[in-house]
Design an enzyme around this catalytic site. Structure first.
Site, mmCIF file in Angstrom:
data_model
loop_
_atom_site.group_PDB
_atom_site.id
_atom_site.type_symbol
_atom_site.label_atom_id
_atom_site.label_comp_id
_atom_site.label_asym_id
_atom_site.label_seq_id
_atom_site.Cartn_x
_atom_site.Cartn_y
_atom_site.Cartn_z
ATOM 1 N N GLY B 127 0.826 -1.208 0.000
ATOM 2 C CA GLY B 127 0.000 0.000 0.000
ATOM 3 C C GLY B 127 0.858 1.255 0.000
ATOM 4 O O GLY B 127 1.044 1.917 1.025
ATOM 5 N N THR B 161 -1.446 -4.314 -6.320
ATOM 6 C CA THR B 161 -1.378 -5.527 -7.136
ATOM 7 C C THR B 161 -1.782 -6.753 -6.322
ATOM 8 O O THR B 161 -1.264 -6.959 -5.221
ATOM 9 C CB THR B 161 0.055 -5.686 -7.683
ATOM 10 N N GLU B 244 13.775 -3.710 -4.612
ATOM 11 C CA GLU B 244 12.879 -4.006 -5.718
ATOM 12 C C GLU B 244 13.596 -3.767 -7.046
ATOM 13 O O GLU B 244 13.492 -4.550 -7.970
ATOM 14 C CB GLU B 244 11.634 -3.102 -5.610
ATOM 15 N N ASN B 382 10.587 5.104 -15.577
ATOM 16 C CA ASN B 382 11.898 5.249 -16.206
ATOM 17 C C ASN B 382 12.368 6.701 -16.212
ATOM 18 O O ASN B 382 13.579 6.963 -16.205
ATOM 19 C CB ASN B 382 11.869 4.659 -17.613
ATOM 20 N N GLU B 383 11.424 7.633 -16.165
ATOM 21 C CA GLU B 383 11.811 9.055 -16.074
ATOM 22 C C GLU B 383 12.390 9.351 -14.684
ATOM 23 O O GLU B 383 13.363 10.095 -14.561
ATOM 24 C CB GLU B 383 10.606 9.951 -16.363
#
Lengths: 380, 396
Positions: B127, B161, B244, B382-383
């Protein structure tokens, strides 16, 4: 798996880096080296010899230091960073590679001490980068050979003391078999050379061979079977070029980042703009991917099986080319006008990277090699 | 310098491969390989088998079920799971909350949560993201107000997810509304059965129910469920996110997908032969394989550098791995759509009486391509990775 350098390799890297910093740290020095008639400084070449760099790839029995592709990679990276103009690739990597693999130990001492320099004359008007496309002929006579033909854009061909020439001893122009190599003094009667500077600050030559009479011993390696040897040596040169490109890209990226931190517009450094930052980040991604592939190329350069080695080396060059293209162009764009000037170093890195990307085949060619081999997954 | 594995590393790899291929049901591996949606039971079955083999939590501290492996062995483990189309052990448990609990929680919390987290007796959800806090995660608004021995949680999380399966959720909540952005955040563990929690599905463009919105309305959480110190949650979140990112390149997965791309291209009629005879198609595959080889070596360089790096210090190169790794996963799924050609278009049939339209794998490729656009967005877009490189690495 291990990425550490040995103690000897670390020392080699330190000393080559120091040599390059001394010889090229001040960019004005490069211009002075280029002003020598041969396009590079003979004093500096003597230092290469003194440090043992010219003997690096030969075994100890041959009077060398037993260096392999990793040692060559370290030297070439430093050459790339320095934007050096000495004929190391032509003489040591290509020339030395042929001498080593074709068993011509007799020439190694003069090469190692710096008195002999070599050039590999293979390109012809019609051949582009097909090593097997050879129209130059070598005809056997009672006591040797007679060579006829012409070679184009021979790297350092104008100043080399000796030439290694590919010539056809049998078959048709584009046959893979029937090609032989010859080692000859560049002043042999019938050899004429027209030297010129190249866009990247090096030199090359157009070479005409007219009724060039050579003794039987001029044949390098087996008659008619030179192609596998040429491919092997060229693959080692491609691995070396990948390393040189990584050195040049690293230096150019650093130069660009430094500039982004200094140059002010709109009352702030241009490096503070996100549009610029992301492009600088993409340059780093491209550099690190290229560095990985230069290591891969070094690891695969001496693989004896061409079916494994060729796609691996082609893959490395294709990726390094793509990175070089991105980093070179972005460096110019991010610098702005200053990088368009002859005076500033960045444009010269860009020019070397552009020409390097074409040496021994461009990106399309190398991608085709990988694609035709069925991809890369079986290559390591 | 030696880029090849040692004989010991090869033996280690073969041993893992043997376990993955023989113990995980073929049906589950087939679903993963075809990029199909996994049911709760598929994920749980694979996770429990790996746990029984001692292979669910190798990256945890040894006393909590981890392995005393080298960085190279850890890399081989991840790559082999992915190459053999085995579902990764649930990442929320294994890669996210587990290491945070092991590193920052109290002994009592470790005993309470770690064994059940490893065995999947607790299914965790993450969360973090909120409707107004995506890339700018620290702007999150979900609050936890302390009343005696209880936090009262109010707010909304999103992109949760597999939250529909979750038993527990780990939350970033604002405990000090007055503090500057990152400073007033805490890390809370919340039982999903607590009154006041509502889970609503979000259906993504691939048609799947993978993510959810989770609403918190006056949810009472015991203060004993706080991890570490109050208002220090951002530090734990950064630790979690860097873990991660290290595994985010998913090189084994891209390898597996590209192998399938080639295999299927060779079976796909085109022109007078197969799609594999098409030089333009082969060129695209070659570009992907070359980039992947480079990324694999880049990943190994990061792994090798971990030997001389403190365990909790992430390598700045992990941002490079995220950018390139996500691009390659996307490239591989896109190539698969090309292979399917016209048969990428039909919607999957849910009736067992109808035969599939086209090859039996083809209906899954477009949904996976759509789904994988997420890879360049999640885990720090990715930015954001480019911002990290520019600031932390290039000093801009």
């Amino acid at each position: 798996m291990d990425f550490d350098l040995t103690e000897e390799q670390r020392l080699l890297k330190e000393s080559v880096d120091r040599l390059m910093a001394d010889a090229y740290g001040d960019f004005e020095k490069r211009k002075r080296h280029q002003e020598h008639p041969q396009g590079y400084s003979p004093e500096l070449w003597a230092k290469y010899a003194e440090m043992g760099l010219l003997a690096l790839p030969f075994t100890e029995e041959q009077g060398g230091f037993g260096g392999g592709p990793v040692e060559t990679m370290l030297v070439m990276e430093a050459i790339g960073r320095g934007l050096a103009v000495e004929p190391y690739l032509a003489t040591v990597v290509l020339g030395g590679g042929f001498l080593r693999l074709a068993g011509r130990e007799d020439m190694i001492p003069s090469l190692a001490e710096g008195s002999a320099t070599l050039a590999f004359a293979h390109t012809e008007r019609q051949s582009r980068d097909d090593l097997f496309d050879v129209a130059t002929t070598a005809r056997r006579t009672d006591n040797g050979w007679v060579l006829d033909g012409s070679k184009s854009v021979v790297l350092h061909g104008d100043t080399a003391s000796h030439l290694i020439v590919s010539a056809r001893t049998s078959g048709n122009r584009r046959d893979r078999a029937g090609i032989s190599l010859f080692l000859l003094p560049a002043d042999t009667a019938g050899v004429s050379r027209r030297g010129y500077p190249t866009q990247d600050g090096l030199r090359a030559a157009e070479i005409t061979l007219e009724q060039v009479k050579l003794p039987a011993g001029a044949l390098l390696g087996a008659e008619g079977e030179a192609l596998p040897l040429m491919e092997r040596v060229v693959d080692a040169a491609l691995a070396a070029l990948c390393a040189e490109a990584v050195g040049a890209m690293e230096a150019l990226h650093e130069l660009t980042i430094d500039y982004l931190k200094q140059r002010k517009q709109f009352n702030t450094t241009i490096g503070s703009f996100q549009a610029v930052q992301h492009r600088a980040a993409d340059m780093l991604v491209a550099l690190e991917q290229a560095r990985s592939m230069a290591m891969y190329a070094a690891m695969m350069a001496e693989h004896p099986d061409a079916a494994v080695r060729r796609p691996a080396i082609a893959a490395a060059k294709a990726l390094v080319n793509r990175s070089a293209d991105l980093i070179g162009k972005e460096a110019i764009q991010l610098h702005g006008g200053i990088a368009m000037t002859m005076e500033y170093k960045a444009g010269h890195y860009f020019k070397r990277l552009t020409m390097l990307a074409n040496q021994f085949g461009d990106t399309d060619r190398h991608l085709r090699v990988v694609a035709e081999a069925g991809g890369l997954d079986n290559a390591a | 310098m030696e880029l090849r594995y040692t004989p010991e590393e090869v033996a280690f790899r073969d041993e893992l491969r043997q376990v993955f291929q023989s113990k995980i049901p073929a049906e589950i591996r087939r679903k993963v390989s075809e990029g199909r949606h996994l049911e709760r039971e598929d994920i749980a079955t694979a996770h429990r088998i790996l746990h029984a083999e001692g292979l669910a939590t190798p990256n945890w501290p040894v006393q909590w079920g981890g392995k005393d492996w080298t960085p190279v062995q850890r890399y081989i483990y991840t790559e082999e799971i992915q190459r053999n189309a085995v579902p990764m052990p649930l990442s929320f448990n294994v890669a996210m909350v587990g290491p945070v609990i092991a590193n920052f929680a109290s002994e009592e919390q470790k005993k309470r949560f770690l064994p059940a987290t490893a065995s999947l007796d607790i299914w965790w959800a993450q969360g973090f993201s909120e409707p107004g806090a995506g890339s700018d995660l620290a702007s999150l608004k979900t609050s936890a107000r302390r009343e005696g021995d209880t936090y009262i949680v109010n707010g909304q999380k999103t992109w949760t997810t597999l939250g529909q399966h979750a038993d527990w959720i780990f939350l970033l909540v604002r405990t000090d509304p007055a503090a500057k952005k990152q400073q007033g955040i805490s890390f809370l563990l919340v039982d999903m059965k607590t009154p006041g929690i509502t889970v609503r599905p979000i259906i993504t463009i691939d048609g799947a129910h993978e993510v959810n919105e989770v609403f918190f309305d006056e949810v009472k959480v015991p203060v004993g469920n706080l991890v570490g110190e109050e208002n220090k949650g951002w530090d734990y979140a950064k630790f979690l996110l860097s873990n991660e990112r290290t595994n985010i390149a998913r090189i084994g997965l891209s390898k597996e997908k590209l192998a399938r791309v080639k295999e299927r291209a060779k079976e796909t009629p085109a022109g007078d032969g197969t799609l594999w005879d098409d030089p333009d198609f082969r060129r695209r595959v070659a570009i992907a394989e070359i980039e992947l080889k480079a990324l694999e070596i880049t990943q190994m360089r990061v792994v090798a550098a971990q030997r001389s790096r403190a365990a909790d210090k992430p390598d700045p190169n992990s941002s490079i791995l995220k950018i390139k790794g996500s691009e390659l996963q996307q490239m591989a799924t896109e190539l698969m759509v090309t292979v399917a050609g016209p048969y990428a278009a039909p919607m999957p049939s849910h009736s067992h009486n109808e035969p599939p339209v086209g090859p039996d794998w083809a209906d899954a490729v477009a949904p996976q391509f759509f789904n994988f656009r997420k890879t360049s967005i999640y885990g720090g877009s990715n930015e954001i990775q480019r911002n990290i490189i520019a600031k932390a690495f290039l000093g801009l």
